[in-house]
Design a protein around this motif. Structure first.
Motif, short mmCIF file in Angstrom:
data_model
loop_
_atom_site.label_atom_id
_atom_site.label_comp_id
_atom_site.label_asym_id
_atom_site.label_seq_id
_atom_site.Cartn_x
_atom_site.Cartn_y
_atom_site.Cartn_z
N UNK A 250 -2.26 13.21 -8.10
CA UNK A 250 -1.32 12.28 -8.62
C UNK A 250 -2.10 11.03 -9.42
N UNK A 251 -1.72 10.56 -10.22
CA UNK A 251 -2.62 9.75 -11.26
C UNK A 251 -4.10 10.11 -11.35
N UNK A 252 -4.26 11.25 -11.66
CA UNK A 252 -5.43 12.12 -11.61
C UNK A 252 -6.35 11.98 -13.05
N UNK A 253 -5.46 11.31 -13.99
CA UNK A 253 -6.43 11.00 -15.27
C UNK A 253 -7.28 10.10 -15.43
N UNK A 254 -7.15 9.02 -14.60
CA UNK A 254 -8.18 7.96 -14.72
C UNK A 254 -8.35 7.10 -13.51
N UNK A 255 -9.09 6.34 -13.30
CA UNK A 255 -9.37 5.65 -11.94
C UNK A 255 -9.73 6.31 -10.93
N UNK A 256 -9.44 5.92 -9.85
CA UNK A 256 -9.91 6.67 -8.38
C UNK A 256 -9.34 8.26 -8.65
N UNK A 257 -8.18 8.39 -9.02
CA UNK A 257 -7.56 9.63 -9.16
C UNK A 257 -8.67 10.44 -10.13
N UNK A 258 -8.90 9.82 -11.26
CA UNK A 258 -9.81 10.36 -12.21
C UNK A 258 -11.18 10.91 -11.50
N UNK A 259 -11.70 9.92 -10.70
CA UNK A 259 -12.76 10.37 -10.12
C UNK A 259 -13.10 11.60 -9.15
N UNK A 260 -11.85 11.51 -8.28
CA UNK A 260 -11.88 12.56 -7.42
C UNK A 260 -11.17 14.01 -8.07
N UNK A 261 -10.50 13.79 -9.17
CA UNK A 261 -10.40 15.05 -10.03
C UNK A 261 -11.48 15.52 -10.55
N UNK A 262 -12.73 14.78 -11.21
CA UNK A 262 -13.74 15.48 -11.59
C UNK A 262 -14.65 16.01 -10.50
N UNK B 190 -12.75 23.56 -7.29
CA UNK B 190 -11.20 23.56 -7.17
C UNK B 190 -10.77 23.62 -8.67
N UNK B 191 -9.51 24.25 -8.50
CA UNK B 191 -8.52 24.14 -9.89
C UNK B 191 -7.60 22.82 -9.55
N UNK B 192 -7.79 21.86 -10.48
CA UNK B 192 -6.85 20.59 -10.37
C UNK B 192 -5.78 20.55 -11.18
N UNK B 193 -4.69 20.26 -10.40
CA UNK B 193 -3.34 19.96 -11.36
C UNK B 193 -3.33 18.57 -11.48
N UNK B 194 -3.52 17.88 -12.68
CA UNK B 194 -3.44 16.67 -12.74
C UNK B 194 -2.25 15.99 -12.99
N UNK B 195 -1.45 15.30 -12.12
CA UNK B 195 -0.11 14.83 -12.08
C UNK B 195 -0.08 13.46 -12.78
N UNK C 19 -8.35 14.76 -19.84
CA UNK C 19 -9.01 14.66 -18.52
C UNK C 19 -9.12 15.98 -17.94
N UNK C 20 -8.27 16.84 -18.46
CA UNK C 20 -8.14 18.25 -17.75
C UNK C 20 -9.31 19.11 -18.61
N UNK C 21 -9.21 18.95 -20.03
CA UNK C 21 -10.24 19.49 -20.87
C UNK C 21 -11.65 19.06 -20.56
N UNK C 22 -11.79 17.90 -19.97
CA UNK C 22 -13.21 17.46 -19.57
C UNK C 22 -13.78 18.05 -18.60
N UNK C 23 -12.93 18.02 -17.47
CA UNK C 23 -13.28 18.28 -16.02
C UNK C 23 -13.45 19.87 -16.33
N UNK C 24 -12.57 20.82 -16.96
CA UNK C 24 -12.70 22.09 -16.83
C UNK C 24 -12.16 22.81 -15.87
N UNK C 25 -12.46 24.06 -15.38
CA UNK C 25 -12.33 24.67 -14.45
C UNK C 25 -10.81 25.13 -14.36
N UNK C 26 -10.15 25.26 -15.47
CA UNK C 26 -8.86 25.72 -15.63
C UNK C 26 -7.89 24.58 -15.00
N UNK C 27 -8.30 23.33 -15.09
CA UNK C 27 -7.42 22.11 -14.87
C UNK C 27 -6.29 22.03 -15.56
N UNK C 28 -5.10 21.84 -15.00
CA UNK C 28 -3.66 21.95 -15.43
C UNK C 28 -3.23 20.27 -15.73
#
Length: 248
Positions: A14-26, A33-38, A48-57
């Motif tokens: 959650x909050x995975x698009x930027x900040x600490x959440x973005x860092x752990x997403x990446x 991992x396949x990351x669902x960015x809420x 962010x999903x397009x940048x990190x790849x891996x089928x991120x949602x």
């Protein structure tokens, strides 16, 4: 940096698009991992999903709204098939003001997002993990939740409550292979600074013995271990990322 194998695992951040959440997403995406960015910001989540790849949602969600959270978990399970990892990073700082002057509606808003939002997301995800008998949860609190920051009563109180929630849930799930821990970071330079007065930012920096703010990659590294299968024992615990500030 230590690497872990998160392949064939789905992680909600959650909050995975930027900040600490973005860092752990990446980081999670880079390790399989396949990351669902809420996130509330649908456009940024998709970017962010397009940048990190891996089928991120990318999933737009208001974590303080139960209907929105239920829709988000349903979509995530439908697309990804399950959830093995949850990192609750979404939160707001709110206004800086003395408690006696603090707007009531602002206090409620901060608690609704930081505490109630964490509760709702855990409530939605835990049944998915218990059905599988495996899961790793990290709730991001703050050193303010342990020490209290002046002129930040709502933020400090909400993050203290996240620590208590984490300890309670960790004990509830201790009989299963599901760990529930939280981290208490000192301040990091993220967009949350935009919500703060410079005086408050300077105060936070002055309290960190390391003499600098937390780097995002440092937080991601600790969280990665906590959500890995290697963390098979520790649960209901609080891990400091305070640069020496925390006194207990």
């Amino acid at each position: 940096m230590t690497t872990y194998d998160f392949s064939n695992q789905t992680a909600i951040v959650t909050g995975g698009a930027q900040g600490i959440g973005g860092a752990i997403t990446a980081l999670l995406a880079s390790q399989g991992a396949r990351v669902a960015i809420w996130d509330m910001d649908a456009a940024l989540a998709q970017e962010t999903a397009e940048r990190v790849g891996g089928g991120a949602l990318a999933v737009q969600v208001d974590i303080s709204d139960w209907d929105s959270v239920q829709a988000a978990i349903a979509k995530t399970v439908e697309v990804c098939g399950g959830v093995e990892i949850l990192v609750n990073s979404a939160g707001i700082a709110g206004l800086n003001a003395p408690l006696a002057d603090y707007p009531v509606d602002e206090f409620r808003k901060i608690v609704d997002i930081n505490l109630n939002g964490t509760f709702l997301v855990n409530k939605a995800v835990v049944p998915v993990m218990t059905a599988k008998g495996y899961g790793r949860i990290v709730n991001i609190a703050s050193v303010a939740g342990k020490e209290g920051n002046p002129n930040a009563s709502a933020y400090s109180a909400s993050k203290a409550a996240v620590i208590g929630l984490t300890k309670s849930l960790g004990k509830e799930l201790a009989g299963q292979d599901i760990s529930v821990n939280c981290v208490t970071p000192a301040a990091a330079r993220t967009r949350i600074f935009d919500q703060m007065q410079q005086e408050h930012i300077d105060y936070m920096l002055s309290k960190i013995p390391r003499g600098r703010f937390l780097e995002l990659d440092e937080s991601a590294a600790m969280i990665a271990w906590l959500v890995s299968s290697e963390n098979s024992f520790t649960t209901g615990a609080t891990f400091d990322l305070s640069g020496g500030r925390a006194t207990y």
